[in-house]
Design a protein around this motif. Structure first.
Motif, PDB file in Angstrom:
ATOM      1  N   PRO A 158       0.560  20.169  -2.470  1.00  0.00           N
ATOM      2  CA  PRO A 158      -0.512  20.222  -3.473  1.00  0.00           C
ATOM      3  C   PRO A 158       0.014  20.158  -4.907  1.00  0.00           C
ATOM      4  N   MET A 159       1.221  20.690  -5.153  1.00  0.00           N
ATOM      5  CA  MET A 159       1.796  20.612  -6.494  1.00  0.00           C
ATOM      6  C   MET A 159       2.063  19.158  -6.873  1.00  0.00           C
ATOM      7  N   ARG A 160       2.586  18.387  -5.921  1.00  0.00           N
ATOM      8  CA  ARG A 160       2.827  16.967  -6.186  1.00  0.00           C
ATOM      9  C   ARG A 160       1.510  16.229  -6.469  1.00  0.00           C
ATOM     10  N   ALA A 161       0.467  16.587  -5.723  1.00  0.00           N
ATOM     11  CA  ALA A 161      -0.826  15.927  -5.926  1.00  0.00           C
ATOM     12  C   ALA A 161      -1.384  16.230  -7.316  1.00  0.00           C
ATOM     13  N   ILE A 162      -1.240  17.463  -7.776  1.00  0.00           N
ATOM     14  CA  ILE A 162      -1.702  17.824  -9.119  1.00  0.00           C
ATOM     15  C   ILE A 162      -0.866  17.114 -10.177  1.00  0.00           C
ATOM     16  N   ALA A 163       0.457  17.019  -9.933  1.00  0.00           N
ATOM     17  CA  ALA A 163       1.357  16.385 -10.899  1.00  0.00           C
ATOM     18  C   ALA A 163       1.038  14.909 -11.102  1.00  0.00           C
ATOM     19  N   ALA A 164       0.439  14.286 -10.082  1.00  0.00           N
ATOM     20  CA  ALA A 164       0.106  12.870 -10.196  1.00  0.00           C
ATOM     21  C   ALA A 164      -1.000  12.623 -11.213  1.00  0.00           C
ATOM     22  N   ARG A 165      -1.769  13.657 -11.544  1.00  0.00           N
ATOM     23  CA  ARG A 165      -2.906  13.473 -12.446  1.00  0.00           C
ATOM     24  C   ARG A 165      -2.806  14.303 -13.719  1.00  0.00           C
ATOM     25  N   HIS A 166      -2.126  15.431 -13.663  1.00  0.00           N
ATOM     26  CA  HIS A 166      -2.097  16.349 -14.800  1.00  0.00           C
ATOM     27  C   HIS A 166      -0.662  16.635 -15.238  1.00  0.00           C
ATOM     28  N   ASP A 167      -0.502  17.058 -16.488  1.00  0.00           N
ATOM     29  CA  ASP A 167       0.773  17.583 -16.949  1.00  0.00           C
ATOM     30  C   ASP A 167       0.913  19.002 -16.419  1.00  0.00           C
ATOM     31  N   LEU A 168       2.107  19.335 -15.976  1.00  0.00           N
ATOM     32  CA  LEU A 168       2.339  20.608 -15.305  1.00  0.00           C
ATOM     33  C   LEU A 168       3.305  21.490 -16.083  1.00  0.00           C
ATOM     34  N   LEU A 169       3.066  22.782 -16.029  1.00  0.00           N
ATOM     35  CA  LEU A 169       4.013  23.789 -16.497  1.00  0.00           C
ATOM     36  C   LEU A 169       4.068  24.880 -15.446  1.00  0.00           C
ATOM     37  N   ALA A 170       5.264  25.271 -15.044  1.00  0.00           N
ATOM     38  CA  ALA A 170       5.447  26.372 -14.096  1.00  0.00           C
ATOM     39  C   ALA A 170       5.976  27.576 -14.847  1.00  0.00           C
ATOM     40  N   VAL A 171       5.303  28.711 -14.711  1.00  0.00           N
ATOM     41  CA  VAL A 171       5.764  29.969 -15.298  1.00  0.00           C
ATOM     42  C   VAL A 171       6.243  30.853 -14.152  1.00  0.00           C
TER      43      VAL A 171
ATOM     44  N   GLY B 264      -5.562  16.423 -17.730  1.00  0.00           N
ATOM     45  CA  GLY B 264      -5.379  17.569 -18.615  1.00  0.00           C
ATOM     46  C   GLY B 264      -4.056  18.250 -18.331  1.00  0.00           C
ATOM     47  N   MET B 265      -4.069  19.568 -18.348  1.00  0.00           N
ATOM     48  CA  MET B 265      -2.851  20.339 -18.159  1.00  0.00           C
ATOM     49  C   MET B 265      -3.107  21.437 -17.136  1.00  0.00           C
ATOM     50  N   ALA B 266      -2.132  21.660 -16.258  1.00  0.00           N
ATOM     51  CA  ALA B 266      -2.211  22.735 -15.264  1.00  0.00           C
ATOM     52  C   ALA B 266      -0.981  23.620 -15.428  1.00  0.00           C
ATOM     53  N   VAL B 267      -1.213  24.929 -15.472  1.00  0.00           N
ATOM     54  CA  VAL B 267      -0.136  25.911 -15.616  1.00  0.00           C
ATOM     55  C   VAL B 267      -0.176  26.821 -14.394  1.00  0.00           C
ATOM     56  N   VAL B 268       0.903  26.827 -13.632  1.00  0.00           N
ATOM     57  CA  VAL B 268       0.990  27.647 -12.423  1.00  0.00           C
ATOM     58  C   VAL B 268       1.859  28.856 -12.723  1.00  0.00           C
ATOM     59  N   ILE B 269       1.278  30.054 -12.599  1.00  0.00           N
ATOM     60  CA  ILE B 269       1.991  31.302 -12.885  1.00  0.00           C
ATOM     61  C   ILE B 269       2.206  32.035 -11.567  1.00  0.00           C
ATOM     62  N   SER B 270       3.461  32.216 -11.177  1.00  0.00           N
ATOM     63  CA  SER B 270       3.773  32.812  -9.883  1.00  0.00           C
ATOM     64  C   SER B 270       5.231  33.259  -9.873  1.00  0.00           C
ATOM     65  N   ASP B 271       5.601  34.040  -8.845  1.00  0.00           N
ATOM     66  CA  ASP B 271       7.024  34.319  -8.647  1.00  0.00           C
ATOM     67  C   ASP B 271       7.671  33.280  -7.729  1.00  0.00           C
ATOM     68  N   PHE B 272       6.841  32.426  -7.120  1.00  0.00           N
ATOM     69  CA  PHE B 272       7.300  31.335  -6.263  1.00  0.00           C
ATOM     70  C   PHE B 272       8.207  31.825  -5.125  1.00  0.00           C
TER      71      PHE B 272
END
Length: 318
Positions: free
Chosen positions: A216-229, A199-207
């Motif tokens: 963990p971001m790389r692990a999520i990217a291996a399975r889902h489409d990513l968007l960083a806000v 599916g899709m994961a959207v991470v909202i943060s100031d980073f």
């Protein structure tokens, strides 16, 4: 004067969410104002058969085009590549039954703002925009909300009632206790349990802070489409020339006094730029587009520009 039931809002920014109660009438009014703003400004962008917020896995394959530097290698079309002897990627139409998960960072560094609103208010606005852009057609949306002390999971469901409830949960998340550090890495990692379909994961943060969320971001990217806000305030990037200043770090609980000399301001700006470059590098390696919203900018215009730019680049094959 502002009417008692009218939400306060920063100049040019989203409504200011200061309620700690799910049933607070001012909170309800602020969320209605936010919803109307998002729908009015974004529906023009999304008019017609749009391609979605970012190119999703899609149940219907689109056209193939030549590979461009920065394309997701997971979208390689090997049959066309073999036939033409040039690398091609397969564009896809956004999945009409997409499951989207928001990872919402509400650690203490987000309880800060020097212009029309706090970064926390902008987080709620970003969540509302993403919700609107990914809802409809049987799509579901859930959230993992973390403030450093607790991680709250809102199950993925569809429908307007659910999305309104989800935004209320985000807006009423308690502030972290002074001295408690955020746990963005833990929030992102929690998406891996239980395992979900693509599916899709959207991470909202100031980073801000250490990049301990890279793995963990790389692990999520291996399975889902990513968007960083990325949610920023001007003071995250540079210090003002104000002479003596007292700075407090709510995540460490430390307070220090400084004199903002030209050298200190230059060092701070350089360190902030280097950190953002590191964040950009990690996100690029995860094939995650970055949408930046600032407390001193027109956040909804920034969302419109991001979506329009994505549509243009996808539609043109650039």
């Amino acid at each position: 004067m502002t009417a008692p039931d009218e939400p306060r809002r920063g100049r040019g920014g989203p409504p200011l969410f200061r309620s700690g109660s799910l049933e607070d009438p001012q909170l309800a009014a602020a969320l209605r104002t936010l919803e109307l703003t998002v729908r009015r400004r974004l529906d023009g962008v999304l008019h017609g058969d749009h391609l979605g917020l970012i190119p999703g896995p899609g149940s219907e394959p689109g056209d193939a085009r030549e590979y461009q530097p920065g394309d997701d290698v997971r979208q390689m079309d090997w049959s066309v590549t073999a036939r033409t002897t040039h690398p091609h990627v397969r564009q896809s139409v956004a999945d009409r039954e997409l499951e989207t998960w928001l990872v919402v960072d509400l650690s203490a560094s987000l309880d800060f703002g020097t212009t029309g609103c706090e970064k926390r208010d902008l987080v709620v606005a970003a969540a509302a925009a993403v919700t609107h852009l990914t809802s409809g057609g049987g799509n579901r949306i859930g959230a993992v909300i973390a403030n450093g002390e607790t991680i709250v999971r809102v199950p993925a469901r569809g429908g307007r009632v659910h999305t309104q409830s989800l935004l209320r949960r985000i807006a009423t998340t308690p502030h972290a206790t002074d001295g408690v550090r955020g746990d963005l890495a833990g929030a992102i990692d929690s998406l891996r349990r239980p395992q979900r379909r693509r599916g899709m994961a959207v991470v909202i943060s100031d980073f801000l802070g250490p990049l301990d969320w890279e793995r963990p971001m790389r692990a999520i990217a291996a399975r889902h489409d990513l968007l960083a806000v990325e949610v920023l305030d001007p003071r995250d990037l540079e210090l003002p020339d104000v002479g003596d200043i007292v700075l407090h770090d709510p995540e460490s609980g430390r307070t220090r006094e400084f004199t903002t000399t030209p050298q200190l301001r230059a060092d701070f700006a350089r360190a902030a730029a280097d950190h953002r470059a590191d964040v950009e590098r990690v996100l690029r390696q995860c094939s995650a587009p970055r949408m930046t919203l600032r407390t001193d900018g027109d956040w909804i215009a920034d969302v419109v520009r991001f979506v329009s730019r994505r549509r243009h680049s996808i539609g043109s094959g650039a």
